[in-house]
Design a protein around this motif. Structure first.
Motif, PDB file in Angstrom:
ATOM      1  N   CYS A  35      -7.606 -76.290  32.318  1.00  0.00           N
ATOM      2  CA  CYS A  35      -7.778 -77.855  31.482  1.00  0.00           C
ATOM      3  C   CYS A  35      -9.349 -78.531  31.723  1.00  0.00           C
ATOM      4  O   CYS A  35      -9.598 -78.746  32.891  1.00  0.00           O
ATOM      5  CB  CYS A  35      -6.819 -78.762  31.497  1.00  0.00           C
ATOM      6  SG  CYS A  35      -7.081 -79.895  30.241  1.00  0.00           S
TER       7      CYS A  35
ATOM      8  N   CYS B 298     -10.570 -81.588  30.497  1.00  0.00           N
ATOM      9  CA  CYS B 298     -10.551 -82.112  29.830  1.00  0.00           C
ATOM     10  C   CYS B 298     -10.940 -83.208  30.674  1.00  0.00           C
ATOM     11  O   CYS B 298     -10.919 -83.218  31.878  1.00  0.00           O
ATOM     12  CB  CYS B 298      -9.613 -83.116  29.078  1.00  0.00           C
ATOM     13  SG  CYS B 298      -8.170 -83.427  30.129  1.00  0.00           S
TER      14      CYS B 298
ATOM     15  N   CYS C 241      -8.724 -85.072  33.914  1.00  0.00           N
ATOM     16  CA  CYS C 241      -8.439 -83.789  34.723  1.00  0.00           C
ATOM     17  C   CYS C 241      -9.385 -83.088  35.400  1.00  0.00           C
ATOM     18  O   CYS C 241      -9.353 -82.979  36.330  1.00  0.00           O
ATOM     19  CB  CYS C 241      -7.527 -82.330  34.321  1.00  0.00           C
ATOM     20  SG  CYS C 241      -6.479 -81.922  33.078  1.00  0.00           S
TER      21      CYS C 241
HETATM   22 ZN   LIG Z   1      -6.368 -81.904  30.981  1.00  0.00          ZN
END
Ligand SMILES: [Zn+2]
Length: 123
Positions: free
Chosen positions: A3, A5, A8
């Motif tokens: 991930c 994002c 994260c």
């Molecule tokens: Zn994430």
């Protein structure tokens, strides 16, 4: 799942998260003696736990009505010689800090990333 994002990135202090996803009922969540949980975004669907001693990303729990409760554990938490599955896909790839040169599917944006995530769980 890999991930990319921004949460994260911040939580893992890395370019992306590399997590294994488990059904929460199969996991024993460590007590608050070991892990401190924080929520980075409202509503608090994901709680992210760090080691109380070193601050390293340790565990994340996902809970949302009608959906299975999930627990994510960073690959870095496993022993170096653990036999872990290969990642299935990238999500939130549009938020990446660097391009990744691999053959895995790269899902972009919130909706497509979320769908990809749950598709892997249900099918
Ligand atoms: Zn994430």
């Amino acid at each position: 799942m890999l991930c990319h994002c921004t949460i994260c990135q911040k939580f893992n202090q890395a370019s992306h998260a590399d997590v294994l996803v488990f059904n929460t009922r199969d996991i024993t969540t460590p007590s608050s003696d070991y892990v401190v949980f924080k929520t980075y975004k409202a509503p608090p669907n994901v709680k992210r736990g760090s080691c109380v001693k070193c601050g390293q990303a340790a565990i994340e729990t996902f809970s949302f009505p009608l959906l299975p409760k999930l627990t994510m554990v960073p690959a870095a938490m496993f022993a170096a010689d653990a036999d872990l599955p290969d990642p299935d896909a990238h999500m939130f790839y549009d938020k990446r800090v660097a391009d990744v040169d691999d053959e895995l599917p790269k899902h972009q944006g919130f909706i497509k990333s979320q769908l990809a995530f749950f598709k892997h769980l249900w099918f």
